[in-house]
Design a protein around this motif. Sequence first.
Motif, mmCIF file in Angstrom:
data_model
loop_
_atom_site.group_PDB
_atom_site.id
_atom_site.type_symbol
_atom_site.label_atom_id
_atom_site.label_comp_id
_atom_site.label_asym_id
_atom_site.label_seq_id
_atom_site.Cartn_x
_atom_site.Cartn_y
_atom_site.Cartn_z
ATOM 1 N N GLN A 232 -12.695 15.986 3.489
ATOM 2 C CA GLN A 232 -12.385 14.817 2.678
ATOM 3 C C GLN A 232 -11.951 13.673 3.584
ATOM 4 O OE1 GLN A 232 -9.558 15.880 -0.353
ATOM 5 N NE2 GLN A 232 -8.788 13.819 -0.526
ATOM 6 N N ALA B 178 -26.577 15.313 4.878
ATOM 7 C CA ALA B 178 -26.618 15.918 3.552
ATOM 8 C C ALA B 178 -27.190 17.315 3.749
ATOM 9 C CB ALA B 178 -27.482 15.106 2.612
ATOM 10 N N ARG C 77 -21.165 24.534 -5.907
ATOM 11 C CA ARG C 77 -22.595 24.235 -5.866
ATOM 12 C C ARG C 77 -23.311 25.479 -5.370
ATOM 13 N NH1 ARG C 77 -20.447 20.862 -8.184
ATOM 14 N NH2 ARG C 77 -20.561 18.616 -7.977
ATOM 15 N N GLY D 110 -23.126 16.353 0.158
ATOM 16 C CA GLY D 110 -22.990 15.371 1.219
ATOM 17 C C GLY D 110 -23.862 14.151 1.057
ATOM 18 N N GLU D 111 -24.637 14.088 -0.013
ATOM 19 C CA GLU D 111 -25.557 12.955 -0.185
ATOM 20 C C GLU D 111 -24.831 11.628 -0.372
ATOM 21 O OE1 GLU D 111 -24.700 14.384 -4.319
ATOM 22 O OE2 GLU D 111 -25.043 15.344 -2.393
ATOM 23 N N MET D 112 -23.636 11.657 -0.947
ATOM 24 C CA MET D 112 -22.904 10.410 -1.160
ATOM 25 C C MET D 112 -22.490 9.770 0.171
ATOM 26 S SD MET D 112 -23.140 9.787 -4.272
ATOM 27 C CE MET D 112 -22.139 8.335 -4.289
ATOM 28 N N SER D 113 -22.294 10.583 1.194
ATOM 29 C CA SER D 113 -21.939 10.019 2.498
ATOM 30 C C SER D 113 -23.084 9.190 3.067
ATOM 31 C CB SER D 113 -21.538 11.121 3.482
ATOM 32 O OG SER D 113 -22.646 11.941 3.791
ATOM 33 N N ILE E 122 -25.181 7.491 1.143
ATOM 34 C CA ILE E 122 -25.305 6.307 0.296
ATOM 35 C C ILE E 122 -24.215 5.299 0.632
ATOM 36 C CG2 ILE E 122 -25.149 5.482 -2.097
ATOM 37 C CD1 ILE E 122 -26.460 8.203 -2.874
ATOM 38 N N ASP E 123 -22.984 5.805 0.814
ATOM 39 C CA ASP E 123 -21.851 4.924 1.110
ATOM 40 C C ASP E 123 -22.022 4.366 2.466
ATOM 41 O OD1 ASP E 123 -20.743 5.476 -1.332
ATOM 42 O OD2 ASP E 123 -19.339 6.944 -0.568
#
Length: 65
Positions: free
Chosen positions: A20, A27, A52, A59-62, A64-65
């Motif tokens: 975190q 990802a 999951r 990890g896909e949001m990392s 995108i951000d």
Amino acid sequence: MIETGKSPKIFKPGDIIMRQGEVGRNAYIVESGKVEIVIVSPSGEERVIGTRGPSAMIGEMSLID
């Protein structure tokens, strides 16, 4: 588990895939088993907020951000 764009990577039970607050650069797609999503409170208490399993991406949001 497959890291996107790379060779398969094997994690053992208890391994930490990402933490975190870290800046993420990967990802992953879960091939087998399950991954627990854990958050840590300011007091240090850990809480599982989800899991999951196979075919899930983490990890896909990392990316995108």
